[in-house]
Design a protein around this motif. Structure first.
Motif, PDB file in Angstrom:
ATOM      1  N   VAL A 265     -35.167 -32.155  13.821  1.00  0.00           N
ATOM      2  CA  VAL A 265     -34.403 -32.119  15.073  1.00  0.00           C
ATOM      3  C   VAL A 265     -33.339 -31.024  15.026  1.00  0.00           C
ATOM      4  O   VAL A 265     -32.583 -30.913  14.061  1.00  0.00           O
ATOM      5  N   HIS A 266     -33.300 -30.236  16.102  1.00  0.00           N
ATOM      6  CA  HIS A 266     -32.299 -29.170  16.252  1.00  0.00           C
ATOM      7  C   HIS A 266     -31.559 -29.391  17.567  1.00  0.00           C
ATOM      8  O   HIS A 266     -32.161 -29.282  18.639  1.00  0.00           O
ATOM      9  N   VAL A 267     -30.274 -29.724  17.474  1.00  0.00           N
ATOM     10  CA  VAL A 267     -29.460 -29.889  18.675  1.00  0.00           C
ATOM     11  C   VAL A 267     -28.824 -28.542  18.973  1.00  0.00           C
ATOM     12  O   VAL A 267     -28.121 -27.969  18.145  1.00  0.00           O
ATOM     13  N   ARG A 268     -29.096 -28.043  20.156  1.00  0.00           N
ATOM     14  CA  ARG A 268     -28.561 -26.753  20.573  1.00  0.00           C
ATOM     15  C   ARG A 268     -27.502 -26.981  21.654  1.00  0.00           C
ATOM     16  O   ARG A 268     -27.786 -27.568  22.691  1.00  0.00           O
ATOM     17  N   LEU A 269     -26.316 -26.482  21.373  1.00  0.00           N
ATOM     18  CA  LEU A 269     -25.211 -26.624  22.316  1.00  0.00           C
ATOM     19  C   LEU A 269     -24.966 -25.300  23.016  1.00  0.00           C
ATOM     20  O   LEU A 269     -25.308 -24.234  22.492  1.00  0.00           O
TER      21      LEU A 269
ATOM     22  N   HIS B 206     -16.637 -23.731  19.386  1.00  0.00           N
ATOM     23  CA  HIS B 206     -15.572 -24.707  19.107  1.00  0.00           C
ATOM     24  C   HIS B 206     -15.983 -25.658  17.983  1.00  0.00           C
ATOM     25  O   HIS B 206     -15.166 -26.002  17.121  1.00  0.00           O
ATOM     26  N   VAL B 207     -17.237 -26.070  17.979  1.00  0.00           N
ATOM     27  CA  VAL B 207     -17.732 -26.962  16.922  1.00  0.00           C
ATOM     28  C   VAL B 207     -17.663 -26.255  15.572  1.00  0.00           C
ATOM     29  O   VAL B 207     -17.194 -26.823  14.580  1.00  0.00           O
TER      30      VAL B 207
ATOM     31  N   ARG C 169     -14.901 -25.370  10.366  1.00  0.00           N
ATOM     32  CA  ARG C 169     -14.206 -24.444   9.473  1.00  0.00           C
ATOM     33  C   ARG C 169     -12.785 -24.915   9.197  1.00  0.00           C
ATOM     34  O   ARG C 169     -12.327 -24.931   8.048  1.00  0.00           O
ATOM     35  N   GLN C 170     -12.095 -25.356  10.227  1.00  0.00           N
ATOM     36  CA  GLN C 170     -10.726 -25.833  10.059  1.00  0.00           C
ATOM     37  C   GLN C 170     -10.670 -27.079   9.181  1.00  0.00           C
ATOM     38  O   GLN C 170      -9.743 -27.254   8.396  1.00  0.00           O
ATOM     39  N   ARG C 171     -11.667 -27.970   9.327  1.00  0.00           N
ATOM     40  CA  ARG C 171     -11.712 -29.162   8.468  1.00  0.00           C
ATOM     41  C   ARG C 171     -11.895 -28.767   7.009  1.00  0.00           C
ATOM     42  O   ARG C 171     -11.281 -29.350   6.117  1.00  0.00           O
TER      43      ARG C 171
END
Length: 124
Positions: free
Chosen positions: A57-61, A68-69, A74-76
């Protein structure tokens, strides 16, 4: 077991579940439903048992959301690394202070942690 590629994109009010191998699309109301809906679709189109189907499964946003994701992830990672460094520095400070004869209660006050945490840091 055959593995089927599943591409998931967001439509206005549902997730579009595209299975190129069977040239069909179905919908899911939420991402938890994607697995079941894809397996059902493939099963109907191929007569394979749903439990015998593997999914890739590949979820494409949309790009604006994807950026943003990725930045959030990266920030996490940066935050987790900072937390590890802070914990290491706290341990070093506690051990150094303890080696100088400073009490655990005073170490706790200086580091802004409880007496019990100061004890843990010294003995880590």
């Amino acid at each position: 077991m055959k593995t089927y590629e599943v591409n998931v994109t967001r439509d206005e009010d549902a997730w579009m579940v595209d299975v190129p191998a069977v040239k069909r699309v179905t919908q899911a109301l939420n991402l938890k439903e994607v697995d079941v809906m894809a397996r059902d679709l493939i099963s109907i189109m191929t007569d394979e048992a749903p439990e015998s189907i593997n999914l890739d499964v590949h979820v494409r946003l949309p790009e604006t959301v994807e950026s943003h994701v990725l930045e959030s992830k990266r920030q996490r990672m940066v935050s987790e690394e900072s937390a590890r460094k802070a914990a290491s520095e706290s341990r070093l400070a506690a051990k150094t202070l303890h080696g100088m004869g400073v009490t655990l209660r005073d170490i706790g006050i200086m580091l802004g942690v409880s007496y019990q945490r100061a004890h843990q840091l010294v003995n880590a």
